[in-house]
Design a protein around this motif. Structure first.
Motif, PDB file in Angstrom:
ATOM      1  N   THR A  76      32.266  45.912  41.700  1.00  0.00           N
ATOM      2  CA  THR A  76      30.871  46.350  41.763  1.00  0.00           C
ATOM      3  C   THR A  76      30.720  47.632  42.588  1.00  0.00           C
ATOM      4  OG1 THR A  76      30.390  44.981  43.721  1.00  0.00           O
ATOM      5  CG2 THR A  76      29.993  44.000  41.574  1.00  0.00           C
ATOM      6  N   GLY A  81      26.389  49.829  39.385  1.00  0.00           N
ATOM      7  CA  GLY A  81      26.815  49.024  38.250  1.00  0.00           C
ATOM      8  C   GLY A  81      28.214  48.477  38.418  1.00  0.00           C
ATOM      9  N   LEU A  95      29.747  50.402  33.469  1.00  0.00           N
ATOM     10  CA  LEU A  95      28.498  49.998  32.848  1.00  0.00           C
ATOM     11  C   LEU A  95      27.378  50.112  33.872  1.00  0.00           C
ATOM     12  CD1 LEU A  95      27.167  48.777  30.290  1.00  0.00           C
ATOM     13  CD2 LEU A  95      27.513  46.526  31.325  1.00  0.00           C
ATOM     14  N   ASP A  96      26.382  50.904  33.531  1.00  0.00           N
ATOM     15  CA  ASP A  96      25.220  51.078  34.404  1.00  0.00           C
ATOM     16  C   ASP A  96      24.416  49.783  34.406  1.00  0.00           C
ATOM     17  OD1 ASP A  96      22.925  51.748  35.735  1.00  0.00           O
ATOM     18  OD2 ASP A  96      22.437  53.493  34.516  1.00  0.00           O
ATOM     19  N   ALA A  97      24.569  49.017  35.493  1.00  0.00           N
ATOM     20  CA  ALA A  97      23.865  47.741  35.607  1.00  0.00           C
ATOM     21  C   ALA A  97      22.957  47.725  36.824  1.00  0.00           C
ATOM     22  CB  ALA A  97      24.875  46.599  35.690  1.00  0.00           C
ATOM     23  N   VAL A 100      24.006  45.550  41.376  1.00  0.00           N
ATOM     24  CA  VAL A 100      24.726  44.275  41.271  1.00  0.00           C
ATOM     25  C   VAL A 100      25.667  44.186  42.464  1.00  0.00           C
ATOM     26  CG1 VAL A 100      24.508  43.913  38.801  1.00  0.00           C
ATOM     27  CG2 VAL A 100      26.324  45.394  39.645  1.00  0.00           C
ATOM     28  N   ASP A 123      22.441  39.925  40.692  1.00  0.00           N
ATOM     29  CA  ASP A 123      21.598  41.082  40.386  1.00  0.00           C
ATOM     30  C   ASP A 123      20.441  41.125  41.378  1.00  0.00           C
ATOM     31  OD1 ASP A 123      19.246  42.459  39.144  1.00  0.00           O
ATOM     32  OD2 ASP A 123      20.668  42.791  37.507  1.00  0.00           O
ATOM     33  N   ASN A 125      18.316  43.944  41.628  1.00  0.00           N
ATOM     34  CA  ASN A 125      17.434  45.068  41.304  1.00  0.00           C
ATOM     35  C   ASN A 125      15.998  44.768  41.715  1.00  0.00           C
ATOM     36  OD1 ASN A 125      19.028  47.223  39.792  1.00  0.00           O
ATOM     37  ND2 ASN A 125      19.704  45.364  38.745  1.00  0.00           N
ATOM     38  N   ALA A 133      23.218  38.430  36.259  1.00  0.00           N
ATOM     39  CA  ALA A 133      23.457  39.342  35.147  1.00  0.00           C
ATOM     40  C   ALA A 133      24.770  38.936  34.480  1.00  0.00           C
ATOM     41  CB  ALA A 133      23.533  40.783  35.639  1.00  0.00           C
ATOM     42  N   PHE A 135      27.767  39.287  31.374  1.00  0.00           N
ATOM     43  CA  PHE A 135      28.452  40.287  30.559  1.00  0.00           C
ATOM     44  C   PHE A 135      29.642  39.636  29.866  1.00  0.00           C
ATOM     45  CE2 PHE A 135      26.740  42.014  34.454  1.00  0.00           C
ATOM     46  CZ  PHE A 135      26.006  43.108  34.054  1.00  0.00           C
ATOM     47  N   ALA A 146      26.655  43.918  28.057  1.00  0.00           N
ATOM     48  CA  ALA A 146      25.625  43.118  28.716  1.00  0.00           C
ATOM     49  C   ALA A 146      25.128  42.030  27.775  1.00  0.00           C
ATOM     50  CB  ALA A 146      24.472  44.010  29.153  1.00  0.00           C
ATOM     51  N   LYS A 149      20.049  38.462  31.358  1.00  0.00           N
ATOM     52  CA  LYS A 149      19.853  38.037  32.739  1.00  0.00           C
ATOM     53  C   LYS A 149      19.189  36.670  32.776  1.00  0.00           C
ATOM     54  CE  LYS A 149      19.495  42.740  34.593  1.00  0.00           C
ATOM     55  NZ  LYS A 149      18.711  43.669  35.463  1.00  0.00           N
TER      56      LYS A 149
END
Length: 356
Positions: A76, A81, A95-97, A100, A123, A125, A133, A135, A146, A149
């Protein structure tokens, strides 16, 4: 790579606390702690993309049983991400997450009707509403996709670890206040779902966790207090049992990442990051006894300091990592952004004199 000189650390630590309660300098914490043996990393990942920040945090290992040298690491960047790395340390995917924090994975999971590698991250955010989240990791091209969520309770998502139980994959999400929600996941449909099956509680800020699926034991690090274990079964006791205090000797606060070295049917070691003195502590599974301490020091590759997340998997990982792979986040990667250091488990076990 050159590190921050140890002689400068007291001044940095004190400066960071100016205007508040003074923190004990790192050099003093190292001097007061139980001695630790030294090991060196055999590899490292490329730095995460977020520079000049506390960004890299937690790794998870996928072992390629058919070709161990082609195993993968998911890590992470808690500001941006998820990265996927090869054992050569090179970035295979990003991967733009968003934000996280911790990550874990399990192989051979039913995902939307097909078996695959499930990756789950905590996650945050939305700091007021924790989420998981999910994947899928494709081992053929090292790409993450992805899946969606899942709500995981009120509060800030922090730590995360997975468990394979009879009915499903269960996620333990550790909220920043020490609340731990156990979430049973359903990934059989195209859109994943989950439900909180029970909640556990520690008294203060907690993060690192790992589950020993053999014994059904959840290990959680309460940062300023110590290392605990719980019954990981959904119907088990919710009472924590303390394994070790953050006493400034064997375990120096903050107690951070947690990982497991399973040996045989019920033996092995649980490893916890002793972030306060740049070390790692091993405790024996079964009787919770202290087994030793080690540090990752500068060698051909730089050492690791102020480690947050760790992961460990035993088994063949090719000629560079005999016996298993230990990965530690490095909080001070010289002039570069933070990254992850890779250490052969055999080097650690030999230095500590641990049983195989």
């Amino acid at each position: 790579m050159k590190k921050i000189l140890l002689s400068t650390l007291p001044f940095l630590a004190l400066a960071a606390c100016a205007g508040g309660e003074k923190e004990v300098p790192v050099a003093v914490r190292i001097a007061n702690a139980t001695p630790a043996v030294s090991v060196t990393a055999r590899g490292e990942t490329t730095p995460v993309g977020t520079a000049n920040a506390d960004a890299a945090d937690d790794p998870a290992i996928w072992r390629n049983a058919a070709d161990p040298a082609q195993s993968l690491i998911v890590g992470t960047d808690k500001k941006a991400g998820l990265y996927v790395y090869g054992l050569d340390g090179k970035t295979r995917d990003f991967l733009d997450a968003g934000q996280v924090n911790n990550v874990d994975l399990r192989d051979h999971v039913a995902i939307g009707g097909n078996e695959g590698i499930l990756v789950v991250a905590s996650d945050r955010n939305d700091r007021a509403h924790a989420k998981l989240a999910l994947f899928r990791l494709d081992p053929a091209n090292a790409k993450l996709t992805a899946l969606g969520k899942i709500d995981a309770g009120e509060g800030e998502a922090y730590g995360l670890c997975l468990s394979r139980q009879e009915d499903a994959i269960h996620a333990f999400i550790v909220l920043k206040d020490g609340t731990i929600h156990q979430v049973a996941l359903d990934t059989s449909a195209a859109t994943p779902a989950g439900r909180i099956v029970r909640s556990l509680k520690l008294g203060t800020q907690s993060e690192g966790c790992a589950v020993d699926d053999r014994t059904g034991t959840l290990y959680v690090a309460e940062e300023d207090v110590g290392l605990w274990r719980f019954d990981a079964r959904a119907g088990g006791s919710t009472e924590p049992v303390k394994i070790a205090d953050a006493d400034g000797k064997n375990l120096v606060a903050d107690a951070e990442g947690v990982a497991i070295a399973p040996i045989g049917e019920k033996d092995g070691y649980v490893i916890v990051s002793s972030q306060g003195d740049n070390a790692y502590v091993a405790y024996r599974i079964g009787d919770d006894s202290y087994a030793g301490r080690f540090r990752i020091v500068d060698g051909a590759i730089g050492g690791a300091e102020e480690t947050d997340g760790i992961d460990l998997m035993l088994g063949d990982f090719g000629p560079d990592y005999p016996g298993g792979l230990f990965i530690a986040q490095d909080g001070h990667n010289a002039a570069a952004a933070q990254n992850f250091k890779l250490v052969a488990w055999d080097d650690i076990a030999r230095a500590l004199g641990l049983a195989e």
